[in-house]
Design an enzyme around this catalytic site. Structure first.
Site: not given
Length: 375
Positions: A117, A162, A194, A301, A304
């Protein structure tokens, strides 16, 4: 061009693994390798492959047909793509049933996930260089002073993507992992870390606004692409004719419902200035977004990466549609459309990405209800 991230080793966490489909479970129409969605396109693709195999041009093809084949070839490497598509003919390519590999928390986190990110925000989002990425601790100043509306929109789309992914991971969190069972469900603490206004020092609500902005953009794209799918010649070709007809009818029902939505995002406000500058900025958009799709290949991952790439490509396809409105309006009712096309990968990504952002909106309401009941 922008990417400096170094891809690290793959994740060894059990829940990061992806379960591929056995080849005998993949529909014949998909395994055939054909991915153009019309009768003409499929037949032309077969003729083209035969010609390549023989090492010569089939002289029996008419000049018109040869020109059509050439158009398809050009399309495959066209400059209107916003994402780096995977090579479906690669020996390493595998088919995956998304229902058997749901997006959820896998345990993939830490420096490797942070670097992904960080690279996306720092190197590919349009913003002043003195503004750091929005994941750092402390309140981040609004980075849009002196930034044009188009670049602000790009930043908001990435932030919305995101946020959507973070909601998915918070909503399907591994709450219990024992030898007898695994329990997945909403993790309120993770969600608050978050998105809570106090804990994020004001950033959480902005991230959620960007989530809704992303939703409106993808919804707008679905409403705009209806003419492409509504043509009589558009067929799905999975090998099951009756199922293909049923799925197309359901697909059109979704698109017409999207078109009936009264509060669409007006994309005409974007790239409305000087034509030369607008074209340059649009190309920057495309290159930045294409680079983000490359960065997703560096996610360690597997699961992911699967869902990250799918949603990134879905958003890229939505942008391609919005930037191709004039071409879509000129699509003939019958026969192939050479100037605007969508590949199988783009179609799958478009609808699955909208499914994920829609799920985020629903899960967001679920978290609100949970928090309301906790007070």
């Amino acid at each position: 061009m922008y990417n400096r991230i170094v891809c690290s080793f793959h994740c060894g966490i059990r829940d990061c693994a992806v379960k591929p489909c056995p080849s005998d479970e993949v529909p014949d129409g998909i395994r055939s390798g054909s991915y153009k969605y019309s009768e003409e396109a499929n037949s032309l693709a077969e003729e083209c492959e035969e010609a390549k195999r023989l090492g010569a041009v089939d002289g029996s093809l008419s000049e018109e047909t040869q020109q059509a084949v050439l158009q398809w070839t050009r399309h495959d490497d066209s400059s209107d793509s916003f994402c780096e598509a995977d090579d479906i003919y690669s020996p390493d390519a595998e088919y995956v049933d998304l229902l058997l590999n749901p997006e959820r928390y896998t345990g993939y986190k830490g420096p490797d996930a942070w670097k992904i990110w960080n690279s996306i925000y720092e190197e590919n989002c349009f913003k002043p260089h003195n503004v750091k990425r929005p994941l750092t601790s402390g309140r981040v100043p609004i980075p849009f002073s002196g930034v044009c509306v188009e670049k602000r929109a790009f930043y908001r789309l990435i932030s919305g993507l995101h946020a959507s992914i973070n909601i998915h991971l918070s909503a399907r969190y591994l709450l219990q992992d024992t030898w007898s069972e695994k329990k997945w469900g909403p993790n309120v603490t993770e969600f608050q870390q978050r998105f809570d206004e106090v804990l994020t020092r004001g950033e959480g609500p902005r991230r959620l606004k960007n989530l809704y902005f992303l939703y409106l953009i993808e919804l707008r794209a679905l409403s705009k692409v209806l003419p492409f799918f509504d043509r009589p010649g558009f067929q799905l070709y999975t090998g099951n004719r009756s199922q293909d007809v049923e799925v197309k009818n359901l697909l059109l029902e979704i698109l017409r419902l999207a078109k009936s939505f009264p509060l669409h995002f007006d994309e005409n406000s974007l790239f409305a200035g000087n034509k030369k500058e607008a074209a340059k900025l649009k190309e920057e958009f495309r290159l930045h977004f294409k680079n983000i799709s490359k960065i997703m290949d560096c996610v360690g991952c597997f699961k992911c990466r699967l869902w990250g790439k799918l949603q990134t490509q879905g958003l890229g396809t939505a942008l391609k549609i919005l930037f191709s409105e004039n071409l879509i309006e000129k699509i003939p009712e019958s026969g192939p459309s050479y100037r605007f096309q969508l590949t199988r990968q783009e179609i799958v990504a478009l609808f699955n990405a909208f499914g994920r952002i829609s799920t985020s909106v629903r899960e967001l309401e679920n978290f609100r209800n949970i928090l309301r009941n906790m007070r």
